[in-house]
Scaffold this motif. Structure first.
Motif, PDB file in Angstrom:
ATOM      1  N   MET A   1       5.252  16.461  -1.528  1.00  0.00           N
ATOM      2  CA  MET A   1       4.381  15.380  -1.999  1.00  0.00           C
ATOM      3  C   MET A   1       4.388  14.234  -0.981  1.00  0.00           C
ATOM      4  O   MET A   1       5.444  13.786  -0.548  1.00  0.00           O
ATOM      5  CB  MET A   1       4.867  14.873  -3.364  1.00  0.00           C
ATOM      6  N   SER A   2       3.204  13.786  -0.587  1.00  0.00           N
ATOM      7  CA  SER A   2       3.118  12.685   0.372  1.00  0.00           C
ATOM      8  C   SER A   2       3.501  11.367  -0.290  1.00  0.00           C
ATOM      9  O   SER A   2       3.308  11.177  -1.495  1.00  0.00           O
ATOM     10  CB  SER A   2       1.701  12.587   0.940  1.00  0.00           C
ATOM     11  N   VAL A   3       4.062  10.500   0.504  1.00  0.00           N
ATOM     12  CA  VAL A   3       4.485   9.191   0.011  1.00  0.00           C
ATOM     13  C   VAL A   3       3.286   8.249   0.008  1.00  0.00           C
ATOM     14  O   VAL A   3       2.535   8.173   0.990  1.00  0.00           O
ATOM     15  CB  VAL A   3       5.610   8.624   0.894  1.00  0.00           C
ATOM     16  N   LYS A   4       3.091   7.547  -1.082  1.00  0.00           N
ATOM     17  CA  LYS A   4       1.980   6.608  -1.165  1.00  0.00           C
ATOM     18  C   LYS A   4       2.211   5.423  -0.231  1.00  0.00           C
ATOM     19  O   LYS A   4       3.346   4.953  -0.088  1.00  0.00           O
ATOM     20  CB  LYS A   4       1.833   6.079  -2.589  1.00  0.00           C
ATOM     21  N   PRO A   5       1.156   4.893   0.390  1.00  0.00           N
ATOM     22  CA  PRO A   5       1.295   3.631   1.111  1.00  0.00           C
ATOM     23  C   PRO A   5       1.810   2.548   0.161  1.00  0.00           C
ATOM     24  O   PRO A   5       1.475   2.540  -1.029  1.00  0.00           O
ATOM     25  CB  PRO A   5      -0.138   3.323   1.565  1.00  0.00           C
ATOM     26  N   LYS A   6       2.630   1.661   0.694  1.00  0.00           N
ATOM     27  CA  LYS A   6       3.198   0.584  -0.123  1.00  0.00           C
ATOM     28  C   LYS A   6       2.876  -0.756   0.532  1.00  0.00           C
ATOM     29  O   LYS A   6       3.215  -0.987   1.695  1.00  0.00           O
ATOM     30  CB  LYS A   6       4.704   0.745  -0.270  1.00  0.00           C
ATOM     31  N   ILE A   7       2.197  -1.598  -0.223  1.00  0.00           N
ATOM     32  CA  ILE A   7       1.767  -2.910   0.279  1.00  0.00           C
ATOM     33  C   ILE A   7       2.762  -3.980  -0.153  1.00  0.00           C
ATOM     34  O   ILE A   7       3.112  -4.067  -1.325  1.00  0.00           O
ATOM     35  CB  ILE A   7       0.365  -3.259  -0.252  1.00  0.00           C
ATOM     36  N   TYR A   8       3.178  -4.794   0.790  1.00  0.00           N
ATOM     37  CA  TYR A   8       4.043  -5.945   0.506  1.00  0.00           C
ATOM     38  C   TYR A   8       3.208  -7.209   0.682  1.00  0.00           C
ATOM     39  O   TYR A   8       2.805  -7.554   1.794  1.00  0.00           O
ATOM     40  CB  TYR A   8       5.243  -5.981   1.459  1.00  0.00           C
ATOM     41  N   TYR A   9       2.953  -7.871  -0.420  1.00  0.00           N
ATOM     42  CA  TYR A   9       2.126  -9.087  -0.376  1.00  0.00           C
ATOM     43  C   TYR A   9       2.248  -9.791  -1.721  1.00  0.00           C
ATOM     44  O   TYR A   9       3.078  -9.423  -2.566  1.00  0.00           O
ATOM     45  CB  TYR A   9       0.655  -8.731  -0.084  1.00  0.00           C
ATOM     46  N   PHE A  10       1.433 -10.784  -1.922  1.00  0.00           N
ATOM     47  CA  PHE A  10       1.404 -11.526  -3.180  1.00  0.00           C
ATOM     48  C   PHE A  10       0.508 -10.807  -4.188  1.00  0.00           C
ATOM     49  O   PHE A  10      -0.307  -9.966  -3.822  1.00  0.00           O
ATOM     50  CB  PHE A  10       0.898 -12.947  -2.949  1.00  0.00           C
ATOM     51  N   ASP A  11       0.649 -11.163  -5.439  1.00  0.00           N
ATOM     52  CA  ASP A  11      -0.195 -10.604  -6.486  1.00  0.00           C
ATOM     53  C   ASP A  11      -1.523 -11.368  -6.497  1.00  0.00           C
ATOM     54  O   ASP A  11      -1.843 -12.117  -7.410  1.00  0.00           O
ATOM     55  CB  ASP A  11       0.501 -10.707  -7.851  1.00  0.00           C
ATOM     56  N   GLY A  12      -2.285 -11.182  -5.446  1.00  0.00           N
ATOM     57  CA  GLY A  12      -3.548 -11.881  -5.276  1.00  0.00           C
ATOM     58  C   GLY A  12      -4.250 -11.375  -4.035  1.00  0.00           C
ATOM     59  O   GLY A  12      -3.758 -10.482  -3.336  1.00  0.00           O
ATOM     60  N   VAL A  33       4.344  -4.070  -3.757  1.00  0.00           N
ATOM     61  CA  VAL A  33       5.517  -4.892  -4.015  1.00  0.00           C
ATOM     62  C   VAL A  33       5.062  -6.344  -3.905  1.00  0.00           C
ATOM     63  O   VAL A  33       4.648  -6.786  -2.824  1.00  0.00           O
ATOM     64  CB  VAL A  33       6.647  -4.610  -3.007  1.00  0.00           C
ATOM     65  N   PHE A  34       5.106  -7.054  -5.007  1.00  0.00           N
ATOM     66  CA  PHE A  34       4.619  -8.433  -5.012  1.00  0.00           C
ATOM     67  C   PHE A  34       5.735  -9.406  -4.627  1.00  0.00           C
ATOM     68  O   PHE A  34       6.825  -9.370  -5.205  1.00  0.00           O
ATOM     69  CB  PHE A  34       4.062  -8.801  -6.388  1.00  0.00           C
ATOM     70  N   LEU A  35       5.436 -10.250  -3.664  1.00  0.00           N
ATOM     71  CA  LEU A  35       6.386 -11.286  -3.268  1.00  0.00           C
ATOM     72  C   LEU A  35       6.251 -12.462  -4.233  1.00  0.00           C
ATOM     73  O   LEU A  35       5.182 -13.056  -4.350  1.00  0.00           O
ATOM     74  CB  LEU A  35       6.103 -11.733  -1.834  1.00  0.00           C
ATOM     75  N   GLU A  36       7.333 -12.771  -4.912  1.00  0.00           N
ATOM     76  CA  GLU A  36       7.327 -13.847  -5.902  1.00  0.00           C
ATOM     77  C   GLU A  36       8.357 -14.929  -5.597  1.00  0.00           C
ATOM     78  O   GLU A  36       8.261 -16.035  -6.110  1.00  0.00           O
ATOM     79  CB  GLU A  36       7.588 -13.269  -7.297  1.00  0.00           C
ATOM     80  N   LYS A  37       9.339 -14.591  -4.752  1.00  0.00           N
ATOM     81  CA  LYS A  37      10.405 -15.532  -4.427  1.00  0.00           C
ATOM     82  C   LYS A  37      10.590 -15.599  -2.914  1.00  0.00           C
ATOM     83  O   LYS A  37      10.373 -14.624  -2.194  1.00  0.00           O
ATOM     84  CB  LYS A  37      11.725 -15.101  -5.086  1.00  0.00           C
ATOM     85  N   ARG A  38      11.036 -16.728  -2.456  1.00  0.00           N
ATOM     86  CA  ARG A  38      11.299 -16.923  -1.029  1.00  0.00           C
ATOM     87  C   ARG A  38      12.310 -15.894  -0.514  1.00  0.00           C
ATOM     88  O   ARG A  38      12.193 -15.406   0.608  1.00  0.00           O
ATOM     89  CB  ARG A  38      11.815 -18.344  -0.805  1.00  0.00           C
ATOM     90  N   THR A 215       2.651 -19.629  -5.912  1.00  0.00           N
ATOM     91  CA  THR A 215       3.553 -18.587  -5.426  1.00  0.00           C
ATOM     92  C   THR A 215       3.533 -18.502  -3.906  1.00  0.00           C
ATOM     93  O   THR A 215       4.586 -18.410  -3.262  1.00  0.00           O
ATOM     94  CB  THR A 215       3.164 -17.219  -6.027  1.00  0.00           C
ATOM     95  N   VAL A 216       2.353 -18.535  -3.323  1.00  0.00           N
ATOM     96  CA  VAL A 216       2.238 -18.489  -1.862  1.00  0.00           C
ATOM     97  C   VAL A 216       2.955 -19.679  -1.241  1.00  0.00           C
ATOM     98  O   VAL A 216       3.702 -19.530  -0.253  1.00  0.00           O
ATOM     99  CB  VAL A 216       0.761 -18.464  -1.432  1.00  0.00           C
ATOM    100  N   GLN A 221       6.571 -21.421   2.005  1.00  0.00           N
ATOM    101  CA  GLN A 221       6.893 -22.834   2.268  1.00  0.00           C
ATOM    102  C   GLN A 221       5.859 -23.431   3.228  1.00  0.00           C
ATOM    103  O   GLN A 221       6.175 -24.027   4.242  1.00  0.00           O
ATOM    104  CB  GLN A 221       8.309 -22.978   2.815  1.00  0.00           C
ATOM    105  N   ASN A 222       4.606 -23.217   2.862  1.00  0.00           N
ATOM    106  CA  ASN A 222       3.492 -23.605   3.736  1.00  0.00           C
ATOM    107  C   ASN A 222       2.291 -23.937   2.871  1.00  0.00           C
ATOM    108  O   ASN A 222       2.355 -23.871   1.649  1.00  0.00           O
ATOM    109  CB  ASN A 222       3.155 -22.448   4.698  1.00  0.00           C
ATOM    110  N   TYR A 223       1.190 -24.295   3.491  1.00  0.00           N
ATOM    111  CA  TYR A 223      -0.075 -24.564   2.795  1.00  0.00           C
ATOM    112  C   TYR A 223       0.027 -25.733   1.797  1.00  0.00           C
ATOM    113  O   TYR A 223      -0.613 -25.738   0.775  1.00  0.00           O
ATOM    114  CB  TYR A 223      -0.566 -23.314   2.026  1.00  0.00           C
ATOM    115  N   TYR A 224       0.840 -26.727   2.125  1.00  0.00           N
ATOM    116  CA  TYR A 224       1.006 -27.826   1.163  1.00  0.00           C
ATOM    117  C   TYR A 224      -0.078 -28.883   1.268  1.00  0.00           C
ATOM    118  O   TYR A 224      -0.439 -29.502   0.267  1.00  0.00           O
ATOM    119  CB  TYR A 224       2.385 -28.463   1.363  1.00  0.00           C
ATOM    120  N   ASN A 225      -0.561 -29.127   2.451  1.00  0.00           N
ATOM    121  CA  ASN A 225      -1.486 -30.247   2.612  1.00  0.00           C
ATOM    122  C   ASN A 225      -2.774 -29.805   3.296  1.00  0.00           C
ATOM    123  O   ASN A 225      -3.278 -30.459   4.206  1.00  0.00           O
ATOM    124  CB  ASN A 225      -0.805 -31.344   3.464  1.00  0.00           C
TER     125      ASN A 225
END
Length: 229
Positions: A1-12, A33-38, A215-216, A221-225
């Motif tokens: 069985m082939s392994v599914k691609p796995k995306i690491y990013y935010f839930d958005g 895999v959703f990134l939710e924490k630093r 979350t982003v 730790q960016n996109y604040y201003n």
């Protein structure tokens, strides 16, 4: 069985939504895999998974792929969505370059203040109406086919449909003066794999909301201003 691609990013959406679109159009099931924490982001950095310290990252075919355009080029080539020869690949790259430029104008929208968001929408609409959509309208008319390039669905078609739908979220009648694009939108939306991706419950993400933005900001730790220039 082939392994599914796995995306690491935010839930958005963000930079990886176009990757989701392309995998879905190719009929490829994928995991996320959703990134939710630093700490999750820092763990990826520590293990050297992020070549340029940026997400998205996609685990696929035994590799850790980064840089969204490179990821999509690989997927398009692997799943016969990248043209039949060098000339078609060039045209696809050109057309995708244009839609990427327009999406890059749209993506910061969620991070602006309410006041700047109201100022930003007319900019998106103006760019779509005057710079980008007229090009694709002419390409479709001159080409006289069902697709932007050749006689086969390509990455360019998938990316254009994604872009059209994003702009329509800001201006519902954006295609009123683009008859070729209206027909194109309907036709590409009916392709079975794409039609499934457009249904509720798919892995397609909705417009970014305040939770996504928070979350982003927390993880990167960016996109604040961010301000509209």
């Amino acid at each position: 069985m082939s392994v599914k691609p796995k995306i690491y990013y935010f839930d958005g959406r963000g930079k990886v939504e176009s990757v989701r679109w392309l995998l879905a159009a190719a009929g490829v099931a994928f995991e996320e895999v959703f990134l939710e924490k630093r700490e999750q982001y820092e763990a990826l950095l520590k293990e050297g998974a992020l070549l340029f310290e940026q997400v998205p990252m996609v685990e696929m075919d035994g590799m850790k792929l980064v840089q969204s355009r490179a990821i999509m080029q690989y997927i398009a080539a692997k799943y016969d969505l990248y043209g039949k020869d060098l000339k078609e690949k060039l045209l696809i790259d050109m057309y995708v370059g244009g839609t990427m430029d327009l999406i890059d104008i749209i993506l910061p929208h969620a991070f602006y203040s309410s006041e700047d968001k109201q100022k930003h929408i007319p900019i998106i609409v103006q760019k779509a109406k005057e710079r980008y959509f007229p090009v694709y309208e002419k390409v479709l008319k001159d080409h006289g086919g069902k697709f932007l390039v050749g006689n086969h669905l390509s990455w360019a078609d998938v990316h254009l449909l994604e872009t059209i739908l994003m702009v329509e979220e800001k201006c519902a009648d954006i295609l009123s003066n683009f008859p070729q694009l209206r027909v194109f939108k309907q036709r590409i939306s009916e392709i079975p794999t794409i039609k499934a991706f457009l249904q509720p419950g798919s892995q397609r993400k909705p417009e970014p909301d305040d939770k996504y933005v928070a979350t982003v900001r927390t993880v990167l730790q960016n996109y604040y201003n961010m301000k509209l220039n």
